[in-house]
Enzyme design. Structure first.
Site, PDB file in Angstrom:
ATOM      1  CG  ASP A  73      46.696  12.453  93.972  1.00  0.00           C
ATOM      2  OD1 ASP A  73      46.399  11.496  94.695  1.00  0.00           O
ATOM      3  OD2 ASP A  73      46.060  13.510  93.929  1.00  0.00           O
ATOM      4  CG  ASP A  84      47.601  12.095  98.586  1.00  0.00           C
ATOM      5  OD1 ASP A  84      46.970  13.146  98.411  1.00  0.00           O
ATOM      6  OD2 ASP A  84      47.679  11.178  97.747  1.00  0.00           O
TER       7      ASP A  84
END
Ligand code: ADP
Ligand code: MG
Length: 559
Positions: free
Chosen positions: A64, A394
């Site tokens: 990420d 996410d």
């Protein structure tokens, strides 16, 4: 003589470090490019992960962008801006954090030759801003709406968006499994904005596929006393009492001083202590609740008392969990057991204590106020589950975004190529230098498909040429040339839309906006001044403290 007397102008303190002009701009751009190079390889489904460990020995493995940037601990003042935009992208839309960093760095990289050639950065900034608003208009135009679809269809479409997000993560192998889980979780909480209504519980061990979704609340079994095992572990339609008090036998002598004149009175004091707790317990039982939860401890006496009356209890429930139970079951947390009316009790269709791997979980499902969901995540190593949690976060954000804004664009670099083409075409209609700058912006957008290819080991030049040709074909409709992107499986090009590589439009819009903003911000800085004052003040303070400390230490030892 008079000339020598002329006063010298001193503007800044001695030791102030300034650098300005072109070299400063170029050095800032180089710093940003260096930062982007770190996260570059993580983009896309074939992107690699980064392992970062700090001096405390914490190890994080992540794909990420925002997480990596946060952990990198960047000190370069200009490059820090990139960290900020990654963070803001993370909190705004949840995904596209690598994308935003790459785009910003690429905009700067394309600007660098112009700066070196002496173009004033304001001209670049103006053109970049124009290009940005053109690009965003175009994305809005190209986006496909998923509004007005039936619930099932919508679920399926949102699942595709979640799967695209997850495909670049460690748990990408099981993306369909997790995507549908995420969609169900988001659907369960409806339009509520509070993200903490979706709980993620991590239970190390087992297989990823053992993860499951609870339509309600689940939390790990709390510490329990003897007698707990005799309590029933399963209820249908139980009433639930939520407390914030201790149910334990207290010796009241801690609270008051008691003087006895007659030893026989002592027994009455002991009895009174017992009566207090029994009174509390009675009230709990009389409320009709079958499940009693408390933030504070529930002692062995209470545990046995409840067990004898077929009531389940759990003490020391984490505040967050208790609040979620309250939200889900419609109960309110009580700070006293007096006057427990029916309205403050919660209820759910099903309560069960269930074994999950090596842990036991209290699970409340079929809650009337509905709006909560809990994902219980299973998996091997701790770092793995941590990363899985970030990935699910996410995906949850993306599904929420997509279900609100409900427009999607094809991913895999397709939308980037299309905008790039559009801007190039547009630039030809402009006379003057701006044409070059908008062209540079358009070229920078190609970084996404190029990096996707590079990371997958494809021939980026070859794929990009094919993509350019496809996008140049005269068609404006989605589903024709415009939606062609990198085919991550074969190394060629493919219709991303048809292959369900979808992203919410808001991810791209936000990324382009933030990246342009950051690039313009960095381009507008032509001087950095490092103020020596604060630094040396700190330094002096530190030195002083050290000196004092040492001095005193020595003195004391000598004495
Ligand atoms: P970010 O942090 O920016 O979200 P990711 O590593 O998640 O970075 O990569 C996202 C990029 O990968 C997007 O441009 C997306 O379109 C692309 N992508 C995701 N899945 C696929 C796929 N199956 N085929 C091609 N491209 C994909
Ligand atoms: Mg992503």
């Amino acid at each position: 003589m008079a000339a020598m007397m002329q006063p010298q102008i001193i503007l800044l303190k001695e030791g102030t470090d300034t650098s300005q002009g072109k070299p400063q701009l170029v050095s800032n751009i180089n710093a940003c490019t260096a930062v982007a190079d770190v996260v570059r390889t993580t983009l896309g489904p074939r992107g690699m992960d980064k392992l970062i460990h700090d001096d405390k020995g914490n190890v994080t493995i992540s794909n990420d962008g925002a997480t990596i940037m946060k952990l990198l601990d960047i000190i370069h003042p200009a490059a820090k801006i990139l960290v900020d935009i990654a963070k803001s992208q993370d909190s705004e839309v949840g995904d596209g954090t690598t994308t935003v960093v790459l785009l910003a760095a690429e905009f700067l990289k394309e600007a660098k030759p112009f700066i070196e050639d002496g173009v004033h950065s304001q001209n670049l900034i103006r053109s970049y801003r124009t290009a940005c608003s053109l690009a965003i208009e175009k994305i809005k135009e190209l986006a496909t709406s998923i509004e007005g679809k039936s619930l099932d269809e919508k679920k399926c479409l949102l699942g595709k968006c979640a799967a695209t997000t997850l495909s670049s993560k460690l748990i990408g192998g099981e993306k369909e499994f997790f995507a549908s889980m995420v969609v169900d979780a988001v659907m369960a909480i409806g339009n509520d904005d509070r993200l903490n209504l979706i709980g993620i519980k991590k239970v190390p061990g087992g297989n990823m596929r053992d993860s499951f979704l609870v339509n309600g609340v689940a939390f790990k079994k709390t510490f329990s006393y003897a007698g707990f095992e005799q309590q029933p572990k399963k209820f249908v339609d139980p009433k639930i009492l939520l407390l914030n008090i201790e149910l334990e036998l207290k010796s009241e002598k801690e609270n008051a001083e008691i003087r006895l004149s007659d030893p026989t009175q002592y027994q009455s004091i002991v009895d009174a202590e017992w009566n207090i707790i029994y009174d509390k317990l009675d009230k709990c039982v009389q409320s009709g609740a079958k499940v009693v939860l408390s933030r504070l401890a529930i002692g062995d006496l209470a545990t046995q008392y409840f067990a004898d009356r077929d009531i389940f209890c759990a003490g020391r429930v984490a505040e967050e969990d208790l609040n979620r139970v309250a939200a889900a079951t419609g109960g309110t947390v009580q700070t006293s057991v007096n006057n427990i009316i029916d309205e403050v009790l919660g209820s759910c269709e099903h309560f069960e204590e269930k074994q999950v791997g090596g842990e036991r979980f209290n699970i409340f499902s079929g809650c009337p106020s509905g709006r909560t969901a809990t994902i219980v995540l299973r998996g091997g190593a701790d770092q793995f589950i941590e990363e899985a949690e970030r990935s699910l976060h996410d995906a949850i954000m993306i599904v929420r975004r997509a279900s609100k804004n409900s427009t999607v664009v094809p991913g895999g670099g397709a939308i980037d190529m299309e905008i790039s083409k559009y801007l190039r075409q547009h630039s030809r209609t402009i006379a003057g230098k701006s044409q070059l700058f908008i062209n540079a912006y358009a070229k920078a957008l190609e970084v996404i498909p190029r990096q996707l290819c590079d990371n997958a080991g494809f021939d980026a030049t070859d794929v990009l040429n094919k993509l350019r040709q496809k996008h140049a074909m005269p068609s404006v409709l989605i589903g024709e040339g415009a939606s062609y992107g990198v085919d991550i499986n074969t190394g060629g090009i493919a219709d991303s839309f048809a292959n369900f590589v979808w992203e919410p439009a808001v991810v791209k819009i936000n990324a382009i906006n933030a990246a342009t903003e950051a690039a313009c911000l960095i381009l507008s800085v032509d001087e950095t001044v490092k103020n020596p004052k604060s630094e040396s003040a700190q330094g002096e303070a530190a030195m002083g403290a050290m000196g004092r400390g040492r001095g005193r230490g020595r003195g004391m030892r000598r004495r």
